[in-house]
Design an enzyme around this catalytic site. Structure first.
Site, PDB file in Angstrom:
ATOM      1  N   SER A  68       0.831  -1.194   0.000  1.00  0.00           N
ATOM      2  CA  SER A  68       0.000   0.000   0.000  1.00  0.00           C
ATOM      3  C   SER A  68       0.877   1.260   0.000  1.00  0.00           C
ATOM      4  O   SER A  68       1.600   1.498  -0.959  1.00  0.00           O
ATOM      5  CB  SER A  68      -0.963  -0.045   1.196  1.00  0.00           C
ATOM      6  OG  SER A  68      -1.973   0.928   1.062  1.00  0.00           O
ATOM      7  N   ASP A  80     -10.164  -5.480  -3.630  1.00  0.00           N
ATOM      8  CA  ASP A  80      -9.610  -4.435  -2.769  1.00  0.00           C
ATOM      9  C   ASP A  80     -10.473  -3.174  -2.905  1.00  0.00           C
ATOM     10  O   ASP A  80     -10.631  -2.634  -4.003  1.00  0.00           O
ATOM     11  CB  ASP A  80      -8.167  -4.152  -3.223  1.00  0.00           C
ATOM     12  CG  ASP A  80      -7.411  -3.188  -2.344  1.00  0.00           C
ATOM     13  OD1 ASP A  80      -8.043  -2.308  -1.727  1.00  0.00           O
ATOM     14  OD2 ASP A  80      -6.169  -3.287  -2.300  1.00  0.00           O
ATOM     15  N   HIS A 128      -7.508  -5.830   0.563  1.00  0.00           N
ATOM     16  CA  HIS A 128      -6.298  -5.035   0.813  1.00  0.00           C
ATOM     17  C   HIS A 128      -5.538  -5.499   2.054  1.00  0.00           C
ATOM     18  O   HIS A 128      -4.497  -4.940   2.381  1.00  0.00           O
ATOM     19  CB  HIS A 128      -6.715  -3.566   0.985  1.00  0.00           C
ATOM     20  CG  HIS A 128      -5.586  -2.577   0.870  1.00  0.00           C
ATOM     21  ND1 HIS A 128      -4.908  -2.339  -0.305  1.00  0.00           N
ATOM     22  CD2 HIS A 128      -5.008  -1.757   1.795  1.00  0.00           C
ATOM     23  CE1 HIS A 128      -3.981  -1.414  -0.111  1.00  0.00           C
ATOM     24  NE2 HIS A 128      -4.023  -1.043   1.157  1.00  0.00           N
TER      25      HIS A 128
END
Length: 300
Positions: free
Chosen positions: A160, A242, A275
């Protein structure tokens, strides 16, 4: 010979046995961050008749994280031991009462964004780019286990915000790393449809549209690469379920731009994955094997 006293006031917080190796958590006074910094290193265990030094995989974590998230949930250490790779896990921001912060979770502590802040009130402490690229390598050489590490062979990965960090650090320092990978990276943070990037870069750098901000945007950076000159292999995994995929991350923008410049990019989109570290841990082994191959590491 006895190792000289570390100049960083380096202290061991804990050493935990894991997967035949050891997870070291350490703390030191960071001149770059003007605060105490914590990081962790997993060092594989010794194997009979093998006298190898372990190359390093630098793993950059995402928003709200510390070094502990990937250590506890990444399922990395079994594979690091098997592939003879040490894993280095820095924190995501400066800490301590003196460091500026924000009430929101996506700015300030836990959200350093791997840039060197130039705008007040962030500029005194938030130098996370220089910390990771310049100070941390020096601190690693001062650790008790430094002789077990091959400090010249390094690869980089992240998740991320940390995926953004991994890609941008690799592009800005092409001779520093053997390979780069990212799990669900924030790939185009200066874009108007990336609220995380817009917010952080505007705060830390004064603007999300300035040249300095674009120099910390993987998609913008790779567009400036001379075709065929960036040889480092890159692996990116993204979960199709995600919730941030289409609203914050935009990995295909980077992948398309990188392929146009002749970069060696492997991009995989996985149905059903979100995610979280359930996603990261699922593909961690393949990332470690990807880096081990680039680093020329042995397999036991």
């Amino acid at each position: 010979p006895r190792r000289a006293m570390a100049p960083f006031n380096l202290k061991t917080i804990s050493v935990t046995r894991a997967h035949h190796g050891a997870l070291h958590r350490l703390q030191h006074d960071s001149e770059t961050l003007s605060s105490v910094a914590t990081f962790a290193v997993f060092v594989p265990g010794a194997v009979e008749d093998v006298k190898d030094k372990f190359p390093l995989l630098l793993y950059l974590s995402g928003l709200t994280c510390t070094d502990e998230n990937v250590a506890q949930k990444g399922c990395a250490f079994e594979h690091c031991h098997a592939r003879r790779v040490a894993m280095v896990m820095p924190d995501t921001s400066p800490r301590g009462d003196d460091a500026a912060d924000d009430e929101a979770w996506d700015l300030g502590k836990g959200a350093g964004f791997y840039v060197d802040a130039s705008a007040a009130p962030w500029s005194r402490h938030y130098k996370t780019y220089s910390y990771v690229t310049k100070e941390l390598p020096k601190v690693l050489r001062a650790c008790d286990f430094a002789d077990a590490l091959d400090h010249e062979r390094v690869s980089i990965s992240g998740h991320s915000m940390g995926g953004h960090g991994a890609l941008t650090l690799a592009l800005r320092n092409p001779n520093a790393y053997a390979s780069a990978s990212a799990f669900a990276p924030i790939a185009n943070p200066t874009a108007s449809d990336c609220p995380w990037g817009q917010k952080a870069l505007k705060a830390y750098l004064g603007s999300a549209d300035c040249d300095e901000a674009k120099s910390h945007d993987a998609t913008e950076l790779v567009k400036s690469v001379e075709a065929g000159t960036f040889k480092m292999p890159i692996l990116i995994d993204q979960g199709a379920a995600d919730s941030f995929y289409k609203t914050q991350l935009h990995p295909e923008r980077f992948v398309d731009a990188a392929k146009e410049r002749g970069c060696d990019v492997t991009y995989r989109l996985h149905d059903g994955y979100d995610h979280s570290y359930f996603f990261v841990s699922t593909f961690m082994r393949e990332h470690i094997e990807f880096h081990a191959a680039a680093l020329g590491s042995l397999k036991i």
